[in-house]
Every structure is written in structure tokens, then in C-alpha cells.
Scaffold this active site. Sequence first.
Site, PDB file in Angstrom:
ATOM      1  N   LYS A   1       0.843  -1.204   0.000  1.00 13.51           N
ATOM      2  CA  LYS A   1       0.000   0.000   0.000  1.00 13.51           C
ATOM      3  C   LYS A   1       0.880   1.257   0.000  1.00 13.51           C
ATOM      4  O   LYS A   1       2.089   1.179   0.262  1.00 13.51           O
ATOM      5  CB  LYS A   1      -0.919  -0.007   1.219  1.00 13.51           C
ATOM      6  CG  LYS A   1      -0.187   0.139   2.535  1.00 13.51           C
ATOM      7  CD  LYS A   1      -1.147  -0.051   3.694  1.00 13.51           C
ATOM      8  CE  LYS A   1      -0.405   0.013   5.009  1.00 13.51           C
ATOM      9  NZ  LYS A   1      -1.195  -0.581   6.105  1.00 13.51           N
TER      10      LYS A   1
ATOM     11  N   TYR B   1      18.950  29.801   7.006  1.00  7.94           N
ATOM     12  CA  TYR B   1      17.896  30.628   7.609  1.00  7.94           C
ATOM     13  C   TYR B   1      17.957  30.628   9.132  1.00  7.94           C
ATOM     14  O   TYR B   1      18.297  29.615   9.740  1.00  7.94           O
ATOM     15  CB  TYR B   1      16.525  30.086   7.210  1.00  7.94           C
ATOM     16  CG  TYR B   1      16.180  30.279   5.754  1.00  7.94           C
ATOM     17  CD1 TYR B   1      16.226  31.541   5.165  1.00  7.94           C
ATOM     18  CD2 TYR B   1      15.779  29.198   4.984  1.00  7.94           C
ATOM     19  CE1 TYR B   1      15.889  31.702   3.831  1.00  7.94           C
ATOM     20  CE2 TYR B   1      15.431  29.359   3.653  1.00  7.94           C
ATOM     21  CZ  TYR B   1      15.489  30.606   3.077  1.00  7.94           C
ATOM     22  OH  TYR B   1      15.151  30.763   1.775  1.00  7.94           O
TER      23      TYR B   1
HETATM   24  C1  LIG Z   1      -0.498  -1.728   6.566  1.00  9.95           C
HETATM   25  C2  LIG Z   1      -1.060  -3.040   6.870  1.00  9.95           C
HETATM   26  C3  LIG Z   1      -0.221  -4.130   7.065  1.00  9.95           C
HETATM   27  C4  LIG Z   1       1.292  -4.024   7.019  1.00  9.95           C
HETATM   28  O1  LIG Z   1       1.747  -3.328   8.121  1.00  9.95           O
HETATM   29  P1  LIG Z   1       3.323  -3.231   8.473  1.00  9.95           P
HETATM   30  O2  LIG Z   1       3.349  -2.911   9.899  1.00  9.95           O
HETATM   31  O3  LIG Z   1       3.861  -2.135   7.634  1.00  9.95           O
HETATM   32  O4  LIG Z   1       3.920  -4.532   8.147  1.00  9.95           O
HETATM   33  C5  LIG Z   1      -0.805  -5.352   7.306  1.00  9.95           C
HETATM   34  N1  LIG Z   1      -2.138  -5.488   7.363  1.00  9.95           N
HETATM   35  C6  LIG Z   1      -2.988  -4.459   7.176  1.00  9.95           C
HETATM   36  C7  LIG Z   1      -4.448  -4.686   7.258  1.00  9.95           C
HETATM   37  C8  LIG Z   1      -2.476  -3.190   6.937  1.00  9.95           C
HETATM   38  O5  LIG Z   1      -3.308  -2.173   6.765  1.00  9.95           O
END
Ligand SMILES: *Cc1c(COP(=O)(O)O)cnc(C)c1O
Length: 364
Positions: free
Chosen positions: A31, A257
Site C-alpha cells: 500500500k 535561515y
Molecule cells: C499496513 C497493513 C499491514 C502491514 O503493516 P506493516 O506494519 O507495515 O507490516 C498489514 N495489514 C494491514 C491490514 C495493513 O493495513
Amino acid sequence: MSTLVVQTDRILSNLEAMRKHTNVPVIPVLKGNAYGLGDVAVARLLKEKADVHLFAVSRLEEAARLKEALPDEEIFLLSPYGTEKEAEEIIRLGLTATVGSYGSAVLLNGLAEKAGVRCKVHLKFDTGLGRSGFLPEESEKAVQAAKYLKNLKIAGCFSHLSNCFGKDEKGVTAQLDRFQKCIAALKNAGVEPGICHIAASNGAILYPSARLDAVRCGSALLGRVGVKNRLGLQKVGRLESPIADVRWLPEGHNVGYGNTYTTRKPARIATIQTGYADGLFLQKVRDAFRTRDILRDGWHVLKVLLHRPGLHCTINGQPVPLLGRVGMCTVVADVSDITCSAGDMASFDANPLLINANVERVYL
Ligand SMILES: *Cc1c(COP(=O)(O)O)cnc(C)c1O
């Protein structure tokens, strides 16, 4: 121009480390554009070099992109979608869907029937995160959906842990318990639950009992996990940007800055055209306002201050400190002690998730 270097060998070795450590299949979670790494590129890499054929994402558009690039692979949409238009798209693309309510199960089933297909789904249970899924007390509805909606094919059951940074084992056990009861309800009704999974990277690293039939890993593939890195996971992601200019500043000259830095002796400086615009040194903001979280944050800030690590980059293999404030498109490094010239590359540790999407990803 800056580029984000993605060390593909590290992604592969991190996956292998998770496979060895957990001893169950690892479902890569890609994702957020694979946490900034580039989802299509990472999926191709894992397919070709690690024999992975199932990829999870959160959003429909991500799933559509991956399915188009890799039509023969299974793309698992982790989030439940509720409108008819979205459900139609899920069926049309042949995605593996998440079903977390009876209503969405009926909707998906109806559309699958109309299309003359069986839609592969994972049933999602809300065992404590409070986002989506059948509540354990609604297990009966999941059972009904699984049993009577013939155009849904139950490929798995899952849930998601809410607090697995290693400080709430009781909470994890309670969620696991609730999840097992949901699975038992399905089994008792004669429904085969498919692969059962609850742990993401942290849970998979910390809790053997949470590994079940598979684990879903995103951050572990980048080697950037929220718990102690006991497995030797390697950080993926370096931002590289060429030195634009090198020059000498006299003693007592300001850099950047806010006049936060003044040279104490003549200094040779390199200007590098990167900064916040590329996403460099951006940090996650505080999003919890409970007193104990604020105190914990404060303690962390204090430790960082006492330690005074400063910001740095690497030029020609040598670590060098950055001077003054980071700018939108300019940072300044102190190169008094090293040999370098304009055009040499400066390299910064960078979490790909925070690096601007316009920065080109280069796969090594
Ligand atoms: C994001 C997500 C994961 C992976 O999470 P990590 O901690 O990055 O491994 C697994 N399951 C679901 C439902 C998620 O939304």
C-alpha cells in the site's frame, strides 16, 4: 536532480529474513505505493526473484494498477469497499476482496452472480482496532455470508492488531483470542475459513502465536519497523543528490535561515539542491494527545537533544555534518575534512514513504 535509490537486494533479504523468522508465508503489503518504493516495481521484483504471487494493497486504485501490470498475480484488497460501483470494479478486475459486513457481502455476491463468477474474499473481523470488519459478536453474520452466498469463495479470514509495539502482550493475546473464536464459529458451521492471518510486521516479529497461517508485511520489507530490529533487517532507501557548488566561508559566517549556525573557523561548504521539497527530513507529526503520549514524545526529544546527533549525509563514502537549517531546496554540508567537488553525489538516509512521489526511484 535528486533520486531515491532503492536497494532491491535488501528488500529481498528482508523478505527472506521474515520468512525464516516466522516460518509461514509472507504476504507483501504494497500500500501507499509500496511505502514509497514503487508498487509495480516491487511487485515485479518479488514475483521474479522471490516467487511471490499474492500482493496486498489498501486502495482500489492501487489494486487496479497492480492488476494491470501483473494480470496473472493475485491482488488482495485489504480494505472493505461499500458502494456498488466499487464492488463492480473489484469483480471486473478479478481482485481478492475483503468482506467485513453482511451488506457488502450481499452486494458483492449479487454482482459476482450477475457476472457469472465467484469472487475470492477474505472475511475481516474487528477484534479491537475499530476500523472495519465483523465484530466477534456478529460472527453469525459472517457465517451466514460464507454459507449461503454462493458466488463468494472464502479464501481466508483476517484481523489486524491495534497495539503491537511490544508493550501490550495482553492486548495482543485478547485480540488473538477473539479472532480464534470467530474462526471457530465458522468451522463449527462447516465453513472452511481458508488462510487465517492477523499479524503485520511488528506482530510477526514479536509474537510467535500471532503468526497463524501467514503474516502481512510492509514495513519489514523496508527494514523500518516499529520494534527492535532483532532480525538484521536492512534499511531500504537513500536519497542521492549531486553537490551543486563547493566554496570556502570565513570564520564567523552564518549558514542558512534563522542564523542558527555560525562558522567557528574557515569552513569549506558544499551546497546540495535537495531538502523538504524532496521530502527529506520530514517527520511524522504527533497525532495523539494523551498526556502519556506527550510525555513519551517529550522524553524522546530530550534524549535526542542530549545525544546531539545532528543531521548528516555521506559524500564519497565519508559522513559529513549538515550546517544550519534544512531548506526547501538547499542543504549545506561541511566538507572541510574531505575531498569532493561539484557533481559528486551526496547521499542521505531516507524513508521512502516520506520522499516526494516526483522524485525518481532508481532500482539497484
Ligand atoms: C499496513 C497493513 C499491514 C502491514 O503493516 P506493516 O506494519 O507495515 O507490516 C498489514 N495489514 C494491514 C491490514 C495493513 O493495513
